[in-house]
Enzyme design. Structure first.
Site, PDB file in Angstrom:
ATOM      1  N   PHE A 248       0.860  -1.157   0.148  1.00  0.00           N
ATOM      2  CA  PHE A 248       0.016  -0.022   0.099  1.00  0.00           C
ATOM      3  C   PHE A 248       0.571   1.187  -0.022  1.00  0.00           C
ATOM      4  O   PHE A 248       1.854   1.349   0.906  1.00  0.00           O
ATOM      5  CB  PHE A 248      -1.086   0.079   1.269  1.00  0.00           C
ATOM      6  CG  PHE A 248      -1.864   1.315   1.314  1.00  0.00           C
ATOM      7  CD1 PHE A 248      -2.823   1.498   0.335  1.00  0.00           C
ATOM      8  CD2 PHE A 248      -1.575   2.091   2.472  1.00  0.00           C
ATOM      9  CE1 PHE A 248      -3.648   2.634   0.537  1.00  0.00           C
ATOM     10  CE2 PHE A 248      -2.436   3.459   2.318  1.00  0.00           C
ATOM     11  CZ  PHE A 248      -3.368   3.490   1.493  1.00  0.00           C
ATOM     12  N   GLU A 249       0.526   2.224  -0.985  1.00  0.00           N
ATOM     13  CA  GLU A 249       1.164   3.718  -1.176  1.00  0.00           C
ATOM     14  C   GLU A 249       0.159   4.546  -0.697  1.00  0.00           C
ATOM     15  O   GLU A 249      -0.631   5.002  -1.782  1.00  0.00           O
ATOM     16  CB  GLU A 249       1.976   3.394  -2.402  1.00  0.00           C
ATOM     17  CG  GLU A 249       2.528   4.928  -2.838  1.00  0.00           C
ATOM     18  CD  GLU A 249       3.185   5.617  -1.565  1.00  0.00           C
ATOM     19  OE1 GLU A 249       2.873   6.580  -0.821  1.00  0.00           O
ATOM     20  OE2 GLU A 249       4.531   5.014  -1.426  1.00  0.00           O
ATOM     21  N   PRO A 250       0.214   5.033   0.560  1.00  0.00           N
ATOM     22  CA  PRO A 250      -1.219   5.962   0.817  1.00  0.00           C
ATOM     23  C   PRO A 250      -0.824   7.294  -0.133  1.00  0.00           C
ATOM     24  O   PRO A 250      -2.064   7.779   0.029  1.00  0.00           O
ATOM     25  CB  PRO A 250      -0.789   6.415   2.216  1.00  0.00           C
ATOM     26  CG  PRO A 250       0.745   6.297   2.504  1.00  0.00           C
ATOM     27  CD  PRO A 250       1.072   5.032   1.682  1.00  0.00           C
TER      28      PRO A 250
END
Length: 488
Positions: A248-250
């Protein structure tokens, strides 16, 4: 893959029945009829798209809107078609040097405008409304770079929304509230399908929406469609599909768009042997995206088990353009056995319309867990440093290089010339240098340009010039040689 029976009327006389698999095959076989001929190189620019966009704007089947501008003032256009209630949003070239899917989008638009495949297109366009935003980062495309004119990665701007391109993408996502989004990218050609020597020609990802990588209905729907597309691609590039990392890359748009409720499908176009301009990969994008739209329209993807998504191998990064195995290298009077991994890096010209290769050794030693697009077993071959020819040569023809008594075949890789052209490369298999240029002492190490000869049983058999392997017994024009370099 399910077998759906579809009926076609051929001319006015005969009836032919095609299965869903046969439809996909016909999409692949008829591709050249719909391929947009004006886009045939990777380094495409915004101005090349405008006549195409204007053509669709004048066509009543399509709706074309100017939805924003880049930092440098280039228009961002949304091209829509279809009357269905379900919105599908596809955008490309968020990174300016990732153009493969931009070309495929215009192939798809040509297909949607043509009279062929009437039943399939009716199925898609009556159920779906398709929205295409080609070339989200036209300023980056202009200079063939990843980032926009602000110097930021648009795909890391989903939270701050500092770029006008990012704000346009967010506004469209929110207004369309698309059920599916297709985030279309290019990845490095050095990715391979994990534990195989095959390139990850296409990689897919159903983007995670949180750090835990949870799977809800939104994400599972993306997984199912990806499994469908993978089954399609396996017919044409077997074993050459990877699964992109799902950490996950916010800050990323894909992750946030999935979080906001759109089933997000990332497609990454990688490498394919002897496809420098990625035209075969463009074709695979065309076939897989159209197939995906068809299964979404039919809702047939719902029956696909998401467990099959996990069977797609992960991306790995263990490919070289050229791998030499078990070559003998002499250093300080002792011989060593090495593998060499070579990458043929691209250097753009001043206008970013073409490029030449400037290769480097990226790794050496035991590379037994790595692979090459081209692999040469150099067992019993010894590396011989390339020499500088003792006098100036100004007759630069391939016929000279193919001659039996060519100096090239005697171990000369550097040639002094009184007439060096203004460019940085030569199409001939050697490096051309000025009289004052001092050739560096030969020492193999990562970062150096791979230029040397291979000797076996006391005879020179091959040359490696700027990272390209050349068989000295064959004419140069029949070999995969790119370019030599010019040093001043």
């Amino acid at each position: 893959m399910q077998k759906k029976i579809v009926v076609f009327l051929i001319g006015c006389f005969s009836l032919t029945i095609y299965s869903q698999e046969e439809i996909t095959s016909k999409l692949y076989e008829t591709y050249e009829e719909f391929k947009e001929p004006s886009l045939n190189k990777r380094r495409i620019k915004h101005q090349q798209l405008q006549p195409l966009i204007n053509r669709f704007a004048a066509n009543p089947k399509f709706e074309v809107q100017k939805v924003g501008k880049s930092i440098e003032g280039r228009d961002l256009s949304l091209i829509s078609i279809g009357s269905g209630e379900t919105n599908i949003f596809l955008w490309s070239q968020m990174h300016g040097d990732e153009p493969t899917a931009t070309q495929a989008i215009f192939d798809i638009l040509n297909f949607l405008d043509a009279p062929d495949f009437k039943e399939e297109k009716n199925e898609i366009l009556s159920k779906l409304k398709l929205h295409f935003l080609p070339m989200l980062n036209p300023d980056g495309a202009e200079v063939y770079q990843r980032r926009n004119a602000l110097g930021i990665d648009i795909n890391r701007d989903a939270l701050r929304l500092q770029s006008p391109e990012g704000r346009t993408l967010k506004r469209l996502r929110d207004s369309l509230d698309a059920k599916f989004g297709f985030n279309l990218h290019d990845q490095s050609t050095y990715y391979n399908a994990e534990l195989t020597n095959k390139p990850a020609t296409i990689s897919y990802l159903a983007t995670a929406f949180n750090y835990e990588k949870d799977i809800n209905d939104v994400r599972s729907n993306a997984m199912k469609v990806i499994v469908y597309m993978n089954n399609i691609i396996q017919k044409y590039a077997p074993g050459q599909v990877g699964r992109y990392n799902d950490d996950f890359e916010p800050r990323a748009f894909g992750d946030n768009i999935a979080k906001w409720g759109t089933s997000l499908i990332l497609i990454e176009s990688g490498g394919y042997a002897n496809d420098t301009e990625k035209q075969e990969i463009r074709k695979l994008n065309y076939v897989s995206i159209l197939s995906a739209l068809y299964t979404i329209a039919k809702n047939s993807y719902q029956d696909i088990p998401i467990e099959d998504y996990e069977k797609i191998p992960h991306n790995d990064r263990k490919l070289f353009d050229l791998k030499l195995e078990h070559v003998t290298y002499e250093l300080l009077g002792k011989e060593y056995i090495l593998d060499l991994g070579i990458q043929r890096q691209e250097v753009d010209d001043e206008k970013h319309e073409s490029f030449y290769h400037k290769s480097i050794v990226v790794d050496q030693g035991d590379l037994s867990t790595f692979y090459g697009y081209e692999t040469f077993d150099a067992t019993r071959y010894k590396i011989v440093p390339a020499k500088r020819y003792p006098r100036a040569i100004n007759t630069n023809t391939r016929a000279m290089w193919n001659a039996e008594n060519s100096p090239f075949k005697s171990g000369y890789g550097y040639f002094t010339s009184d007439f060096l052209p203004p460019i940085a490369y030569t199409e001939l298999p050697g490096h051309f240098v000025s009289e004052s240029y001092k050739i560096p002492e030969f020492k193999l190490q990562p970062g150096v340009n791979p230029t040397f000869f291979l000797e076996k049983d006391g005879k020179l058999t091959h040359a490696v010039i700027n990272g390209f392997l050349i068989d000295l017994s064959k004419p140069i024009e029949k070999q995969n040689f790119g370019n030599g370099l010019i040093y001043r």
